[in-house]
Enzyme design. Structure first.
Site, PDB file in Angstrom:
ATOM      1  N   ASP A 150       1.244  -1.355  -0.160  1.00 26.09           N
ATOM      2  CA  ASP A 150       0.246  -0.051  -0.060  1.00 26.09           C
ATOM      3  C   ASP A 150       0.908   1.357   0.228  1.00 26.09           C
ATOM      4  OD1 ASP A 150       0.789  -0.204   2.389  1.00 26.09           O
ATOM      5  OD2 ASP A 150      -0.706  -0.747   3.023  1.00 26.09           O
ATOM      6  N   ASP A 151       1.488   1.137  -0.167  1.00 26.80           N
ATOM      7  CA  ASP A 151       3.354   1.711  -0.419  1.00 26.80           C
ATOM      8  C   ASP A 151       3.478   1.757  -1.562  1.00 26.80           C
ATOM      9  OD1 ASP A 151       4.209   2.562   3.083  1.00 26.80           O
ATOM     10  OD2 ASP A 151       3.067   3.783   2.387  1.00 26.80           O
TER      11      ASP A 151
END
Length: 737
Positions: free
Chosen positions: A607-608
């Site tokens: 998610d980064d």
């Protein structure tokens, strides 16, 4: 297979060094990948052709033989991500795992016969009752085949406190120092032998029993890094209570969330802590959280408070009669012997709350037997532990690192542990190395964030101190960029010390992928190879395993003893978050690359990941490239909406002290990223940052950075837990610069 090492000129700098040809291809090293019928090989160059975009942050991009160095020598002066650092013959000869061949044999046994491998290790601990030989491990990691289930040594009865403390005393090591304590001020220190530690643990255990705390009851611990913190953890474990340590930097609201969730009978805290020059009134935070908890139907009967005289006196502490109790007034009156509560291996040991994709924290639940065996074994081998070592992990016990590698793992090995209450840059940036020399620290385990922060101050504060006692270094918390790795190795360790760059998570309980210092050549920034019993696989977005050189999503197949068992009170979220994304696997949530030699490179949280014109780019890759620039001290990258690309790359950059902001430097930073990764990864915006918003543990609050980058300044949320809330205003003021 015979081991061949060629000493040839490397072709990049002309050095004659052992080459990588001793390594087997990844599928041979990792037969677990080859066993899958869903396997496919990924080929093609990195970059645009890699539709996952999770390429290694520092992977060689040509076919030449990488440069190499041997432990004890400075690294070659070139930025080659394929650089190999071999253990020296002397180090390897004394190491617990002393060769690639020994590692391969042990690893293969752990995969072929996990029950036999881990039972043999578990037998080294004390068990009041042995587990059934036929039930060493029971598991189901496939949601399509029923509820997720992980059990190790079920039916065996033991106690982790007994194994960590009593067993060492009974072995004749009662006079050995168990813990050194270094306070906020250099003049503040203390120590406890194993016998003294046992007495203090027993006194607190007896007090907790006297107020009705028993097996299965929860106790919340909200303490700074005093010796009372690990003592409290051990005291709970001794009587079978479940401890939930909350980092003493969380706000009252965050603490209340955790109290409401686990409903403790007792909260243990102290009145205040002094960190650097700042006094933090912890008791006031606890009072506010308990008031909030009461409004939500959770009344905590007792708040046991330690008087931390170096920060605040009793008379200046707010008090609620009938609930609040001074620790020093009651605990010392209890007996120094306390019976052990023998618990099942699968009985709960602790709850540790961690952040998730939603606002509600996740209560990660670890159980006793498997966690005990795994934390002890990983500590022993990843740091090549010797009984004469003095070990210092800079982490707080409010995080999993402090559980596994400040308290349980080291003490289960009879180690001498350093507990540090202060700030690493107080009274000056040389504090860490002053402490290393003061206690003769041999193993030093810390986070890349701290290293990069200290790098900003140059080598002056390092050179003041000898550091000759250091033997092994370690890195934890995030992928370490090659620049920080090089500084850690060459400057802090004087090129003498291997670096155990560990990858693991709150959920895994212990190291999953990590160098073993005497076994493998290391690559700058690579976590190298899996620990015993760990079967990592890299899958594509459809869950298909990939072999050889590839990039994708990091999963684990088959369980390991240290695995968490559930999320407290939320089995559905447990299965949905970790096991449903890729059926049959534990999904780590991290991206990973494996190079042609089988080395693993963590690329950060999935998610980064920023999707720029169809290219998925790990933020850790861009950050690593930026901090390789000689004028960049630290960087944090987030994604922003872009009307053409979908997402753009927004980089917050902290410069080396004394370097002025300029457009030329901005362009130079962008070109550094373009040259190391590619034009598609070039930052769209460089935002000058005198500092980054961090928690007191050093974690960068990317949520705040995303809001600043998107100009959502009215949605910044709570900034009270930041080490320096003023940084946010500085960043906002520089938004248009």
């Amino acid at each position: 297979m015979a081991q061949h090492i060629y000493a040839t000129s490397c072709g990049r700098c002309g050095c004659a060094r052992p080459a990588i040809s001793l390594l087997l291809p990844a599928p041979t090293l990792l037969p677990l990948a080859s066993s899958s019928s869903r396997l496919r090989r990924r080929r093609g160059p990195m970059g645009a052709s890699d539709h996952l975009g999770l390429a290694a942050a520092a992977k060689p991009r040509n076919g030449s033989r990488p440069c190499a160095a041997v432990l004890g020598e400075p690294l070659p002066a070139l930025d080659d991500p394929g650089l190999l650092v071999h253990p020296s013959a002397d180090f390897a000869a004394q190491a617990l795992v002393s060769s690639t061949q020994q590692y391969r044999e042990m690893y293969q046994k752990s995969i072929d016969d996990p029950a036999g491998f881990w039972s043999e290790i578990a037998d080294e601990f004390y068990w009041k009752q042995k587990w059934s030989p036929d039930e060493v491990c029971a598991e189901n990691l496939d949601v399509t085949k029923g509820p997720i289930k992980i059990e190790w040594f079920k039916g065996g009865k033991t106690n982790i406190c007994y194994n960590a403390v009593d067993r060492n005393v009974e072995a004749g090591n009662g006079d050995k120092i168990a813990m050194y304590w270094e306070g906020n001020e250099p003049s503040q220190d203390g120590k406890l032998t194993y016998s003294e530690l046992l007495e203090k643990v027993c006194q607190l255990s007896n007090y907790l029993k006297s107020v009705g705390v028993g097996k299965g009851d929860a106790v919340v611990i909200y303490l700074p890094m005093l010796m009372e913190l690990p003592i409290a953890m051990l005291a709970c474990a001794r009587i079978g209570a479940v401890h939930s340590v909350v980092f003493a930097g969380f706000s009252a609201e965050a603490l209340a969330q955790r109290v409401i969730d686990c409903k403790p009978k007792v909260v243990i805290t102290c009145n205040a802590v002094k960190r650097g020059m700042k006094i933090i009134p912890l008791k006031d935070i606890v009072d506010a959280s308990l008031d909030e908890s009461a409004k939500n139907g959770v009344d905590v009967g007792i708040c046991l408070t330690y008087e931390n005289q170096s920060a605040l006196n009793k008379v200046d502490t707010r008090w609620k009669t009938g609930r609040d109790v001074w620790c020093q007034d009651v605990v010392p009156d209890f007996p120094t012997k306390c019976d052990v509560e023998w618990v099942d291996a699968e009985d709960p040991l602790f709850l540790l709350y961690t952040s998730g994709s939603t606002g509600k924290p996740k209560g990660v639940l670890h159980t006793t037997g498997g966690y005990m065996v795994y934390s002890a074994t990983t500590f022993k081998h990843a740091f090549d532990y010797k009984p004469t070592d003095i070990y210092w992990c800079t982490a707080d016990c409010g995080w999993i690192t402090g559980h596994s590698y400040v308290t349980y793992g080291p003490l289960l090995n009879g180690a001498t542990v350093l507990v540090f209450e202060g700030a690493p840059n107080y009274p000056d940036p040389g504090r860490c190395w002053d402490i290393v020399d003061k206690y003769g620290v041999t193993i030093f385990y810390t986070a890349p964030t701290l290293l990069r922060s200290l790098m900003r101050d140059g080598t002056e504060y390092v050179a003041r101190y000898s550091r000759k006692s250091l033997r092994v270094l370690g890195s934890v918390g995030e992928p370490i960029n090659p620049t920080a790795w090089r500084w850690f190795y060459d400057v802090i360790g004087d090129s003498r010390c291997p670096i155990s760059d560990t990858w693991w998570q709150t959920e895994t309980g212990g190291f999953m992928i990590t160098p073993l210092p005497g076994a493998w050549p290391q690559k700058l920034g690579s976590a190298t190879f899996p620990f015993f019993g760990v079967q990592p696989v890299i899958v594509d977005e459809k869950g298909r395993e990939m072999e050889g050189e590839c990039s994708g999503y990091l999963c684990i197949k088959k369980s390991w003893p240290g695995a968490f068992r559930t999320l407290y009170g939320d089995k559905e979220r447990y299965e949905t978050t970790y096991f449903k994304p890729f059926a049959g696997y534990y999904f780590s949530g991290d991206g990973c690359s494996r190079d042609k030699d089988g080395y693993h490179w963590l690329t950060g949280r999935v998610d980064d990941v920023i999707n720029v014109s169809g290219h998925r780019i790990g933020t850790a890759e861009v950050e690593s490239a930026l901090v390789s620039h000689p004028k960049c001290a630290e960087a944090a990258v987030v994604g922003i909406d872009h009307e053409v690309k979908g997402q753009g790359i927004y980089a917050f950059v902290t410069l080396v002290d004394g370097v002025p902001y300029s457009d030329d430097l901005r362009k130079s930073l962008v070109m550094t990223v373009r040259s190391q990764i590619g034009a598609f990864a070039a930052p769209d915006k460089i935002h000058w940052a005198p500092g980054l918003p961090k928690t007191r543990s050093g974690k960068i609050m990317r949520r705040i950075l995303r809001k600043i980058a998107s100009r959502q300044l009215d949605e910044l949320g709570d900034t009270s837990t930041l080490a320096d809330p003023g940084v946010v205003d500085q960043l906002i003021a520089l938004s248009d610069s």
